[in-house]
Design a protein around this motif. Structure first.
Motif, short mmCIF file in Angstrom:
data_model
loop_
_atom_site.label_atom_id
_atom_site.label_comp_id
_atom_site.label_asym_id
_atom_site.label_seq_id
_atom_site.Cartn_x
_atom_site.Cartn_y
_atom_site.Cartn_z
N LEU A 1 0.87 -1.16 0.00
CA LEU A 1 0.00 0.00 0.00
C LEU A 1 0.91 1.21 0.00
O LEU A 1 1.68 1.42 0.94
CB LEU A 1 -0.90 0.01 1.24
N ILE A 2 0.85 1.98 -1.06
CA ILE A 2 1.76 3.12 -1.22
C ILE A 2 0.94 4.37 -1.49
O ILE A 2 0.06 4.38 -2.35
CB ILE A 2 2.75 2.89 -2.38
N THR A 3 1.24 5.42 -0.76
CA THR A 3 0.73 6.75 -1.05
C THR A 3 1.95 7.63 -1.26
O THR A 3 2.74 7.82 -0.35
CB THR A 3 -0.12 7.29 0.12
N GLN A 4 2.10 8.13 -2.48
CA GLN A 4 3.31 8.87 -2.83
C GLN A 4 2.97 10.06 -3.71
O GLN A 4 2.18 9.94 -4.64
CB GLN A 4 4.29 7.95 -3.57
N HIS A 5 3.57 11.18 -3.40
CA HIS A 5 3.42 12.37 -4.23
C HIS A 5 4.49 12.36 -5.31
O HIS A 5 5.68 12.24 -5.01
CB HIS A 5 3.54 13.63 -3.36
N LEU A 6 4.06 12.45 -6.55
CA LEU A 6 5.00 12.52 -7.67
C LEU A 6 5.18 13.97 -8.09
O LEU A 6 4.21 14.72 -8.13
CB LEU A 6 4.50 11.70 -8.85
N PRO A 7 6.40 14.38 -8.41
CA PRO A 7 6.64 15.77 -8.79
C PRO A 7 5.98 16.13 -10.13
O PRO A 7 5.53 15.25 -10.87
CB PRO A 7 8.17 15.84 -8.88
N PRO A 8 5.94 17.41 -10.45
CA PRO A 8 5.25 17.88 -11.66
C PRO A 8 5.73 17.26 -12.97
O PRO A 8 4.92 17.10 -13.88
CB PRO A 8 5.50 19.38 -11.65
N ASP A 9 7.00 16.89 -13.08
CA ASP A 9 7.45 16.32 -14.36
C ASP A 9 6.78 14.98 -14.65
O ASP A 9 6.39 14.71 -15.78
CB ASP A 9 8.97 16.22 -14.43
#
Length: 184
Positions: A121-129
């Motif tokens: 279970l992963i909650t991750q913010h990915l950068p704009p690129d």
């Protein structure tokens, strides 16, 4: 549709500033205005022009289940396009995108490490690129597998490799998605 495409559509729908029209008559009125004509609305929905006119006059109040679903989908697809584009542009340039998923992640790495795939279970913010690549591919009509590959690459670099600070040469496989939610 696929799970990624549906999740991206749902994420853009969460950016709406006004609720969608509720009644079939209001939905039909919006669709006729946005498509510019009863004939075009009828062709889009796969019904006759006279049926569209009956909905507009209020002579038909409840559509068949199939028509109700098509009507709601068409309205949702055309609702607040500028708000939707502004949210996508902001995610692609400033904000990024957050992925919450439960899926099977496997990986190949240096010899001697465990590479058994397991559910995470992963909650991750990915950068704009990565958000820009994901949204551009979605707009261009990419397949669900292509969207999944972009997300897997983003999770590999940001979550597993910690932006290049650890695990050089690690390759992540993103499979067996139980659910995925995207937000920007």
């Amino acid at each position: 549709m696929g799970i990624f495409r549906d999740s991206l559509d749902k994420a853009t729908a969460n950016t709406f500033t006004r609720p969608l029209p509720k009644s079939p008559q209001a939905q039909m009125r919006f669709l006729v205005r946005s498509i510019k004509g009863t004939r075009a609305a009828a062709e889009t929905l796969g019904i006759t022009q006279r049926t569209v006119e009956r909905y507009l006059k209020g002579q038909i109040k409840t559509p068949r289940p199939g028509l109700a679903a098509r009507l709601a989908d068409e309205v949702r697809r055309r609702w607040q396009p500028r708000v939707r584009e502004r949210a996508k542009r902001q995610a692609a340039t400033v904000g990024g995108i957050t992925i919450e998923t439960r899926a099977r992640f496997g990986y190949t790495a240096a010899p001697g490490t465990t590479d058994d795939a397991r559910i995470r279970l992963i909650t991750q913010h990915l950068p704009p690129d990565y958000a820009a690549r994901l949204l551009d591919a979605h707009t261009a009509g990419a397949t669900d597998q292509q969207l999944k590959d972009i997300a897997a690459e983003g999770l590999q670099e940001i979550y597993f490799k910690d932006r290049g600070r650890r695990a050089p040469g690690l390759q992540v496989a993103f499979t067996d998605i139980d659910y995925i939610e995207l937000d920007f």
